[in-house]
Design a protein around this motif. Structure first.
Motif, PDB file in Angstrom:
ATOM      1  N   ASP A  94     -30.583 150.829  43.137  1.00  0.00           N
ATOM      2  CA  ASP A  94     -30.350 150.403  44.522  1.00  0.00           C
ATOM      3  C   ASP A  94     -29.710 149.016  44.598  1.00  0.00           C
ATOM      4  N   GLY A  95     -28.788 148.718  43.693  1.00  0.00           N
ATOM      5  CA  GLY A  95     -28.076 147.441  43.713  1.00  0.00           C
ATOM      6  C   GLY A  95     -28.863 146.261  43.179  1.00  0.00           C
ATOM      7  N   ALA A  96     -30.015 146.493  42.586  1.00  0.00           N
ATOM      8  CA  ALA A  96     -30.819 145.409  42.013  1.00  0.00           C
ATOM      9  C   ALA A  96     -31.215 145.796  40.589  1.00  0.00           C
ATOM     10  N   LEU A  97     -31.554 144.803  39.802  1.00  0.00           N
ATOM     11  CA  LEU A  97     -31.886 145.029  38.399  1.00  0.00           C
ATOM     12  C   LEU A  97     -33.341 145.442  38.217  1.00  0.00           C
ATOM     13  N   VAL A  98     -33.549 146.349  37.294  1.00  0.00           N
ATOM     14  CA  VAL A  98     -34.890 146.724  36.849  1.00  0.00           C
ATOM     15  C   VAL A  98     -34.941 146.358  35.368  1.00  0.00           C
ATOM     16  N   ILE A  99     -35.873 145.498  35.006  1.00  0.00           N
ATOM     17  CA  ILE A  99     -35.965 144.974  33.643  1.00  0.00           C
ATOM     18  C   ILE A  99     -37.262 145.461  33.011  1.00  0.00           C
ATOM     19  N   GLU A 100     -37.142 145.976  31.805  1.00  0.00           N
ATOM     20  CA  GLU A 100     -38.315 146.407  31.046  1.00  0.00           C
ATOM     21  C   GLU A 100     -38.392 145.567  29.778  1.00  0.00           C
ATOM     22  N   LEU A 101     -39.543 144.948  29.551  1.00  0.00           N
ATOM     23  CA  LEU A 101     -39.747 144.076  28.397  1.00  0.00           C
ATOM     24  C   LEU A 101     -40.847 144.639  27.506  1.00  0.00           C
ATOM     25  N   HIS A 102     -40.630 144.560  26.211  1.00  0.00           N
ATOM     26  CA  HIS A 102     -41.634 144.950  25.225  1.00  0.00           C
ATOM     27  C   HIS A 102     -41.946 143.700  24.411  1.00  0.00           C
ATOM     28  N   ILE A 103     -43.206 143.236  24.498  1.00  0.00           N
ATOM     29  CA  ILE A 103     -43.561 141.948  23.905  1.00  0.00           C
ATOM     30  C   ILE A 103     -44.739 142.058  22.947  1.00  0.00           C
ATOM     31  N   GLU A 104     -44.892 140.984  22.152  1.00  0.00           N
ATOM     32  CA  GLU A 104     -46.056 140.799  21.296  1.00  0.00           C
ATOM     33  C   GLU A 104     -46.744 139.530  21.780  1.00  0.00           C
ATOM     34  N   VAL A 105     -48.060 139.565  21.934  1.00  0.00           N
ATOM     35  CA  VAL A 105     -48.805 138.408  22.417  1.00  0.00           C
ATOM     36  C   VAL A 105     -49.768 137.909  21.347  1.00  0.00           C
ATOM     37  N   ILE A 106     -50.236 136.680  21.544  1.00  0.00           N
ATOM     38  CA  ILE A 106     -51.219 136.072  20.653  1.00  0.00           C
ATOM     39  C   ILE A 106     -52.598 136.609  21.009  1.00  0.00           C
ATOM     40  N   TYR A 107     -53.359 136.974  20.001  1.00  0.00           N
ATOM     41  CA  TYR A 107     -54.718 137.457  20.204  1.00  0.00           C
ATOM     42  C   TYR A 107     -55.554 136.378  20.893  1.00  0.00           C
ATOM     43  N   GLY A 108     -56.291 136.777  21.920  1.00  0.00           N
ATOM     44  CA  GLY A 108     -57.207 135.865  22.590  1.00  0.00           C
ATOM     45  C   GLY A 108     -56.689 135.276  23.891  1.00  0.00           C
ATOM     46  N   VAL A 109     -55.391 135.455  24.196  1.00  0.00           N
ATOM     47  CA  VAL A 109     -54.876 134.913  25.450  1.00  0.00           C
ATOM     48  C   VAL A 109     -55.198 135.876  26.585  1.00  0.00           C
ATOM     49  N   ASN A 110     -55.166 135.368  27.797  1.00  0.00           N
ATOM     50  CA  ASN A 110     -55.377 136.185  28.977  1.00  0.00           C
ATOM     51  C   ASN A 110     -54.075 136.950  29.231  1.00  0.00           C
ATOM     52  N   ILE A 111     -54.065 138.228  28.886  1.00  0.00           N
ATOM     53  CA  ILE A 111     -52.836 139.023  28.958  1.00  0.00           C
ATOM     54  C   ILE A 111     -52.312 139.101  30.383  1.00  0.00           C
ATOM     55  N   ASN A 112     -53.194 139.213  31.346  1.00  0.00           N
ATOM     56  CA  ASN A 112     -52.771 139.281  32.746  1.00  0.00           C
ATOM     57  C   ASN A 112     -51.983 138.030  33.147  1.00  0.00           C
ATOM     58  N   GLU A 113     -52.469 136.867  32.751  1.00  0.00           N
ATOM     59  CA  GLU A 113     -51.783 135.614  33.085  1.00  0.00           C
ATOM     60  C   GLU A 113     -50.456 135.471  32.336  1.00  0.00           C
ATOM     61  N   VAL A 114     -50.427 135.899  31.081  1.00  0.00           N
ATOM     62  CA  VAL A 114     -49.189 135.849  30.299  1.00  0.00           C
ATOM     63  C   VAL A 114     -48.129 136.724  30.959  1.00  0.00           C
ATOM     64  N   VAL A 115     -48.507 137.932  31.349  1.00  0.00           N
ATOM     65  CA  VAL A 115     -47.561 138.861  31.977  1.00  0.00           C
ATOM     66  C   VAL A 115     -47.101 138.335  33.329  1.00  0.00           C
ATOM     67  N   ARG A 116     -48.015 137.800  34.131  1.00  0.00           N
ATOM     68  CA  ARG A 116     -47.649 137.252  35.441  1.00  0.00           C
ATOM     69  C   ARG A 116     -46.639 136.122  35.291  1.00  0.00           C
TER      70      ARG A 116
END
Length: 116
Positions: free
Chosen positions: A63-85
């Motif tokens: 619809d004329g806008a970008l959709v971005i999909e990211l595949h990441i690796e995170v550090i064990y023990g971090v708050n994943i929700n906050e990292v993603v936000r």
């Protein structure tokens, strides 16, 4: 090639530009240790040792806008929700600021965890 049509015409920007921009921004976010190959073709290219500016990034237009999909690796023990936000905000801001294109959504897949 990403093509987005607006009232002034068509904007075409190479996939390499977007993927490099997005990959750098994503890798610089707190808690993200790197990008993970997404899909079979990226996995095969990664195993073959190819240079991959698009590693872990898929960009499409809806619809004329970008959709971005990211595949990441995170550090064990971090708050994943906050990292993603934080990651979603950083990537969306960077793309809209540097490319001037609207981002419809950013999907983040946490595919791996690094134990340090």
């Amino acid at each position: 090639m990403i093509k987005v049509e607006n009232r002034l015409g068509t904007v075409s920007i190479s996939n390499d530009y977007f993927t490099a921009l997005i990959s750098r921004k994503a890798s610089a976010c707190f808690g993200v240790t790197g990008m993970v190959p997404s899909g079979t073709s990226q996995g095969i290219r990664y195993m073959a040792g190819a240079k991959m500016p698009d590693k872990g990034v898929i960009v499409s237009v809806e619809d004329g806008a970008l959709v971005i999909e990211l595949h990441i690796e995170v550090i064990y023990g971090v708050n994943i929700n906050e990292v993603v936000r934080s990651l979603v905000e950083e990537v969306q801001f960077a793309v809209e600021q540097f490319a001037g294109l609207k981002v419809k959504k950013v999907n983040v897949c946490v595919d791996s965890m690094k134990f340090e």
